[in-house]
Motif scaffolding. Sequence first.
Motif, PDB file in Angstrom:
ATOM      1  N   GLY A 146       0.716  -1.406  -0.177  1.00  0.00           N
ATOM      2  CA  GLY A 146       0.003  -0.057   0.005  1.00  0.00           C
ATOM      3  C   GLY A 146       0.866   1.363  -0.027  1.00  0.00           C
ATOM      4  O   GLY A 146       2.050   1.240   0.172  1.00  0.00           O
ATOM      5  N   VAL A 167       0.589   6.038   1.008  1.00  0.00           N
ATOM      6  CA  VAL A 167      -0.336   7.053   1.687  1.00  0.00           C
ATOM      7  C   VAL A 167       0.215   8.064   0.768  1.00  0.00           C
ATOM      8  O   VAL A 167       1.572   8.553   0.925  1.00  0.00           O
ATOM      9  CB  VAL A 167      -0.265   6.870   3.047  1.00  0.00           C
ATOM     10  CG1 VAL A 167      -0.976   8.076   3.539  1.00  0.00           C
ATOM     11  CG2 VAL A 167      -0.905   5.657   3.605  1.00  0.00           C
ATOM     12  N   GLN A 186       0.109  12.259   0.570  1.00  0.00           N
ATOM     13  CA  GLN A 186      -0.342  13.610   0.942  1.00  0.00           C
ATOM     14  C   GLN A 186       0.330  14.568   0.315  1.00  0.00           C
ATOM     15  O   GLN A 186       1.529  15.435   0.895  1.00  0.00           O
ATOM     16  CB  GLN A 186       0.058  13.699   2.659  1.00  0.00           C
ATOM     17  CG  GLN A 186      -0.727  12.719   3.352  1.00  0.00           C
ATOM     18  CD  GLN A 186      -0.432  12.791   4.958  1.00  0.00           C
ATOM     19  OE1 GLN A 186       0.787  12.726   5.487  1.00  0.00           O
ATOM     20  NE2 GLN A 186      -1.360  13.034   5.840  1.00  0.00           N
ATOM     21  N   THR A 198      -5.438  13.655   1.546  1.00  0.00           N
ATOM     22  CA  THR A 198      -4.810  12.195   1.834  1.00  0.00           C
ATOM     23  C   THR A 198      -5.228  11.404   1.150  1.00  0.00           C
ATOM     24  O   THR A 198      -6.715  11.005   1.047  1.00  0.00           O
ATOM     25  CB  THR A 198      -4.817  12.025   3.481  1.00  0.00           C
ATOM     26  OG1 THR A 198      -4.574  12.856   4.260  1.00  0.00           O
ATOM     27  CG2 THR A 198      -4.172  10.589   3.694  1.00  0.00           C
ATOM     28  N   SER A 255      -4.802   6.923   0.344  1.00  0.00           N
ATOM     29  CA  SER A 255      -4.322   5.801   0.464  1.00  0.00           C
ATOM     30  C   SER A 255      -4.847   4.556  -0.384  1.00  0.00           C
ATOM     31  O   SER A 255      -5.942   4.665  -0.828  1.00  0.00           O
ATOM     32  CB  SER A 255      -4.538   5.426   1.948  1.00  0.00           C
ATOM     33  OG  SER A 255      -5.833   4.839   2.017  1.00  0.00           O
ATOM     34  N   ASP A 297      -4.430   0.195  -0.910  1.00  0.00           N
ATOM     35  CA  ASP A 297      -3.861  -0.814  -0.456  1.00  0.00           C
ATOM     36  C   ASP A 297      -4.245  -2.049  -1.450  1.00  0.00           C
ATOM     37  O   ASP A 297      -5.539  -2.195  -1.764  1.00  0.00           O
ATOM     38  CB  ASP A 297      -4.335  -1.269   0.884  1.00  0.00           C
ATOM     39  CG  ASP A 297      -3.787  -0.106   1.719  1.00  0.00           C
ATOM     40  OD1 ASP A 297      -2.656  -0.344   2.232  1.00  0.00           O
ATOM     41  OD2 ASP A 297      -4.671   0.730   2.081  1.00  0.00           O
ATOM     42  N   SER A 317      -9.268   1.429  -1.421  1.00  0.00           N
ATOM     43  CA  SER A 317      -8.806   2.825  -1.448  1.00  0.00           C
ATOM     44  C   SER A 317      -9.677   3.887  -0.590  1.00  0.00           C
ATOM     45  O   SER A 317     -10.726   3.883  -0.461  1.00  0.00           O
ATOM     46  CB  SER A 317      -8.575   3.440  -3.068  1.00  0.00           C
ATOM     47  OG  SER A 317      -8.444   4.833  -2.987  1.00  0.00           O
ATOM     48  N   ASP A 318      -8.960   4.874   0.019  1.00  0.00           N
ATOM     49  CA  ASP A 318      -9.537   5.872   0.810  1.00  0.00           C
ATOM     50  C   ASP A 318      -8.779   7.234   0.315  1.00  0.00           C
ATOM     51  O   ASP A 318      -7.666   7.451   0.350  1.00  0.00           O
ATOM     52  CB  ASP A 318      -9.357   5.554   2.401  1.00  0.00           C
ATOM     53  CG  ASP A 318     -10.029   6.486   3.303  1.00  0.00           C
ATOM     54  OD1 ASP A 318     -10.367   7.511   2.923  1.00  0.00           O
ATOM     55  OD2 ASP A 318     -10.375   5.860   4.371  1.00  0.00           O
TER      56      ASP A 318
END
Length: 270
Positions: free
Chosen positions: A23, A25, A27, A35, A37, A39, A106-107
Amino acid sequence: TTEITSAGNPNLGEETAKSWTIGAVLQPSFLSGLTVSVDYYDIKLSNVISSVAPQQVLNNCYDAASLNNAFCGLFQRDPTTKFFVQGSLQDTSLNFAKRRARGIDSDVNYRFNLPEDSGTVNLRGTLTYVVQRDNYPFIDEPNRPDQILYELGDPRWAFNISAQWRKDKLSIGYQGRYIGKMSVDVIENIKSVGGRPPQNADFATINYYPAVMYHDLTAEYAISRNYTVYGGMENVFDRLPPYQLTGSGEGSGIYDNRGRYMYLGVKASF
């Protein structure tokens, strides 16, 4: 009613799993408040321990290429007809071949202030994309998959989105939930799985439950330090489960069966 014997299985072996994830992240400095993210996961489970319904035991026994299999060993067969002997079935757990799951989660979250002190906005989205979801329950054919992906309760695509605006004592929000299409019967009936042709391609005029999107609204206002009024409306467009599904139980429970729902309340602290 068929009599059965419920018991443990002394021949069970332990389950084993091999899994890995990767994954990232992000920023970015050029967009403060963002943000992201992502994975990726890959899970392989071997010697899966699972209970089997009595009818499925019989099906798996007689549908196998040979009667010399673990399912046929769970009941007695007439030596002449080879048919099931009533009262001889043992309800127990077995080691299945394996299970496999792969996918991407995903976020995305973005928070920013509006100009001229007009409040704060928070945007968020979560996405799930399933690459593979297979069981391998055929002990005599360990590499033959039983595809779960696209069957009821297991869509390939699903995501949630939300937006919230807040200023001083007032907060207004929106939430959306998307569920991708799913087959109205086992997916093996309508598409090739594991190199096998569709098993019953013309069993229905409609092959998939349609994708659905639910929309919810919320609001909250702080009257004072100790009292807050809140309210909302869920399933704003009154979407019911498709094709007369109940919206309850395994699979169908993924859908909202309550319809449009409104609420109003007060939170108090003492």
